[in-house]
Design a protein around this motif. Structure first.
Motif, PDB file in Angstrom:
ATOM      1  N   LEU A 223       0.811  -1.215   0.000  1.00 43.44           N
ATOM      2  CA  LEU A 223       0.000   0.000   0.000  1.00 43.44           C
ATOM      3  C   LEU A 223       0.846   1.268   0.000  1.00 43.44           C
ATOM      4  CD1 LEU A 223      -1.821  -2.355   0.999  1.00 43.44           C
ATOM      5  CD2 LEU A 223      -3.095  -0.650   2.231  1.00 43.44           C
ATOM      6  N   ARG A 224       0.177   2.349  -0.354  1.00 41.82           N
ATOM      7  CA  ARG A 224       0.766   3.688  -0.315  1.00 41.82           C
ATOM      8  C   ARG A 224      -0.338   4.642   0.107  1.00 41.82           C
ATOM      9  NH1 ARG A 224       4.601   1.182  -1.370  1.00 41.82           N
ATOM     10  NH2 ARG A 224       6.217   1.536  -2.911  1.00 41.82           N
ATOM     11  N   ASP A 226      -1.656   6.622  -1.751  1.00 43.00           N
ATOM     12  CA  ASP A 226      -2.626   6.677  -2.851  1.00 43.00           C
ATOM     13  C   ASP A 226      -3.003   5.282  -3.362  1.00 43.00           C
ATOM     14  OD1 ASP A 226      -0.264   5.989  -4.029  1.00 43.00           O
ATOM     15  OD2 ASP A 226      -0.437   7.361  -5.722  1.00 43.00           O
ATOM     16  N   ARG A 227      -2.743   4.250  -2.552  1.00 40.26           N
ATOM     17  CA  ARG A 227      -3.082   2.892  -2.993  1.00 40.26           C
ATOM     18  C   ARG A 227      -3.681   2.083  -1.865  1.00 40.26           C
ATOM     19  NH1 ARG A 227       2.441   1.548  -5.869  1.00 40.26           N
ATOM     20  NH2 ARG A 227       2.383  -0.139  -4.365  1.00 40.26           N
ATOM     21  N   ARG A 546      -8.764   8.463  -6.064  1.00 42.49           N
ATOM     22  CA  ARG A 546      -7.751   9.473  -6.362  1.00 42.49           C
ATOM     23  C   ARG A 546      -8.377  10.762  -6.882  1.00 42.49           C
ATOM     24  NH1 ARG A 546      -3.016   6.174  -9.553  1.00 42.49           N
ATOM     25  NH2 ARG A 546      -2.416   4.850  -7.817  1.00 42.49           N
TER      26      ARG A 546
END
Length: 598
Positions: A223-224, A226-227, A546
């Motif tokens: 994960l990030r 934005d993920r 996003r």
RNA sequence: GGUGCGUUAGUUCAGUUGGUUAGAAUGCCAGCCUGUCACGCUGGAGGUCACGGGUCCGAGUCCCGUACGCACCGCCA
């Protein structure tokens, strides 16, 4: 009836009315004989007043209230002695005549206010409390409106929203799949869709003509900010279209969203080829809120970004530049004022492992037009003036230069440096939106890990017709009918014109290293369908999370997801994933090798 | 798989060169207060300094490991 009004709607005009409100206790102000209670619901805050007219019993009950108690109050709307201009209902209060405590609450672990004292961790654990806060709730409201306007636009354009299954097959290529064991088919597994890609193509074969779906997609990758492992996609597909039709349709959708949600009129989206994006920004998702494009000062090879060799601007003498395969620079307007210390910080920045540059060369253009650089001992003023000329720099500007052996790697480093400078120079305002299409992506990229070409977009993407002959001779240079929509350096969506010819699809699978048998096994359903009259088709998918995050000015997509996962893919509120009973495992005929801490 | 930063009161954090009884703010509890709205005033309670090991006369502080969190790289067709 629990309430006659919400906590956000009563105004001075309502004075004299008897109303009943219900909500949560935001706070209690007890002044002794006077008690005020702020009652909150999704719509706002209304003040309940218990004054000298209230009975002893009522005041005693009001005194027992704590934060987040759920209460119902009936009383007369009255004008306030002193108004509160900060809230919409600040002109009035309710003189309570009846108070019901519907539910008590423990003291919440963090304050439920716009500026909460809670950190991310505890707010995620008690996400249902966090969602009571205005900023988080507003993000969900924006998300709702966004999805609603997506549906309105696509409906107007004749799209059908069609649901596709969540239990599908595992696919090779792409991300890791989440898999689901099938009890009735022992030893076999469903996979959760990474996207409904093949299903939407099949719906085109089925003649649905225009399809869309706002759906969850699943990818079992790290994960990030934005993920997320499960995320929401606005998935779209159209039949009998060329790339131009798709770009027009979805540029229209973005325009509709910007207008209806933010009341912003966006200009026609510029189109940039992938090659130019890499050449001038070092990224396939360039942040075009500001310029500072790369200037190539030396290239020694033609690659997918550079179509020509640029002879070095610098005469021999400085080993780092002499040995470099690529030298590129950016010109930072007015930044010659940066101190040595600040430039050293930039050098440290590019040398960080995440960026990976070896060093940074800089040159300041002085007031008198002369150039003072960190490589003065290697180059004379004539060379530095040529540099100034080439960089289109003027007095007061700072030129920053990176070099290295691998042009694509240096471009990525320069991209990081450019974004850092953009941030430092205040050129990346969250609410200044710059949208564009990036087009003409390569079909393939080389995978070091797999030691083969991989589809850059996905294996169903069609090559540009004029590049089809190159499939046999130089597949790495074949361009695809693929496109991304990029906003402020964020890839919000992407798509392609698909292959609708079984033979061409077969050939693409071959180039990707599938034997005909493997291709038939994994994608036979699609190629078989193509035998029965597949229309030319193409589409696009937006990342809703996003896109909404951009509109809301958020740093993380988590903030616009009601119940997100943390960095390790855990739901800390549900404490998922978790272990399952041996009985369940037995039914599924699954054995788990190591199961600790159960 | 890797790198960096972090973990101290319910919460957010400070804690100096390793040195007496670990602090602040806020929240909480009690009392006072007739117009608050970040109410105010007085008092009080509240700590396994993430866990394990090591160095040291002495560790919140230094070292190693583990766990967890965040950001990033790899990865994400």
């Amino acid at each position: 009836m629990y309430r006659t009004n919400t906590c956000g709607e009563l105004r001075i005009e309502n004075v004299g009315q008897t109303v009943t409100l219900a909500g949560w206790v935001q706070g209690v102000h007890n002044l002794g004989a006077l008690t005020f209670v702020d009652l909150r619901d999704r719509y706002g805050i209304t003040q309940l007043a218990f004054n000298e007219d209230a009975t002893e019993e009522l005041r005693e009950k009001a005194g027992r209230l704590g934060r987040e108690y759920v209460v119902q109050a009936t009383g007369i709307v009255a004008e306030r002695y002193s108004k509160n201009k900060k809230i919409a209902t600040g002109d009035i209060e309710i003189l309570v005549s009846e108070l019901n405590i519907l539910n008590a609450s423990e003291v919440p672990p963090f304050t439920i206010e716009d500026e909460s004292d809670g950190g991310d961790d505890i707010r995620m654990k008690y996400r249902y409390l966090d969602l009571r806060r205005n900023p988080v709730r507003r993000n969900l409201e924006l998300r709702h409106k966004f999805a609603f306007e997506v549906r309105r636009y696509l409906d107007q354009q004749g799209f059908l929203e069609i649901e596709t299954p969540i239990l599908v097959n595992s696919t090779p290529e792409g991300a890791r799949d989440f898999v689901v064991p099938s009890r009735m088919n022992p030893g076999q597994f469903y996979a959760l869709p990474q996207s409904p890609q093949t299903l939407k193509q099949l719906s085109m074969v089925a003649g649905m003509d225009r399809y869309f779906q706002i759906c969850k997609c699943f990818r079992d990758e790290d994960l990030r900010a934005d993920r997320q492992p499960e995320f929401t996609q606005i998935d779209c597909e159209m039949s009998f279209v060329e790339q131009e039709d798709i770009l027009q349709m979805f540029e229209g959708m973005s325009r509709h969203l910007f207008k209806t949600i933010l009341n912003i009129d966006i200009p026609t989206l510029p189109r940039m080829t992938w090659a130019d994006a890499m050449k001038y920004y070092g990224s396939d998702k360039p942040d075009t809120r500001f310029g500072m494009e790369f200037v190539e000062l030396k290239t020694t090879a033609i690659d997918n970004a550079s179509k020509e060799i640029v002879p070095s601007l610098f005469p021999a003498g400085f080993a780092v530049f002499d040995d470099a395969a690529y030298i590129g620079g950016i010109c930072c307007e007015g930044q010659a004022v940066l101190t040595r210390k600040q430039i050293d910080q930039l050098t440290e920045f590019v040398k960080r492992p995440q960026v990976g540059a070896k060093g940074l060369v800089y040159a300041r253009v002085q007031e008198d037009g002369s150039v003072k650089s960190s490589v003065d001992k290697f180059y004379n003023q004539e060379t530095l003036q040529a540099l100034k000329e080439k960089m289109n720099a003027k007095s007061g500007d700072l030129i920053l230069i990176l070099s290295g052996d691998d042009a694509m790697k240096v471009r990525k480093q320069l991209c990081e440096l450019r974004l850092e400078m953009g941030t430092r120079m205040g050129l990346r305002d969250k609410f200044n939106f710059s949208c564009l299409w990036v087009i003409d992506f390569p079909m393939y990229e080389w995978s070091d890990e797999e030691q083969r070409l991989m589809a850059m977009h996905h294996p169903f993407t069609s090559p540009k017709p004029e590049d089809i002959p190159l499939l046999d001779t130089d597949p790495a240079s074949v361009r695809a009918n693929a496109y991304d929509m990029v906003i402020n350096g964020v890839e919000v969506g992407g798509g392609s014109i698909r292959i609708h010819d079984a033979k061409l699809q077969q050939k693409i699978f071959e180039i990707l290293g599938f034997t005909p048998e493997q291709a038939q096994l994994k994608f036979g359903f699609l190629m078989n369908a193509f035998k029965f009259g597949a229309p030319p088709h193409g589409g696009l998918a937006y990342g809703l999370d996003r896109f909404v995050s951009l509109f809301a000015g958020l740093d993380s997509i988590r903030d616009c997801i009601a119940f997100p996962k943390n960095n390790s893919g855990r739901d800390v509120m549900l404490d998922a994933p978790g272990y399952i009973d041996q009985k369940q495992l037995d039914e599924l005929q699954i054995s788990v090798v190591e199961q600790e801490k159960q």
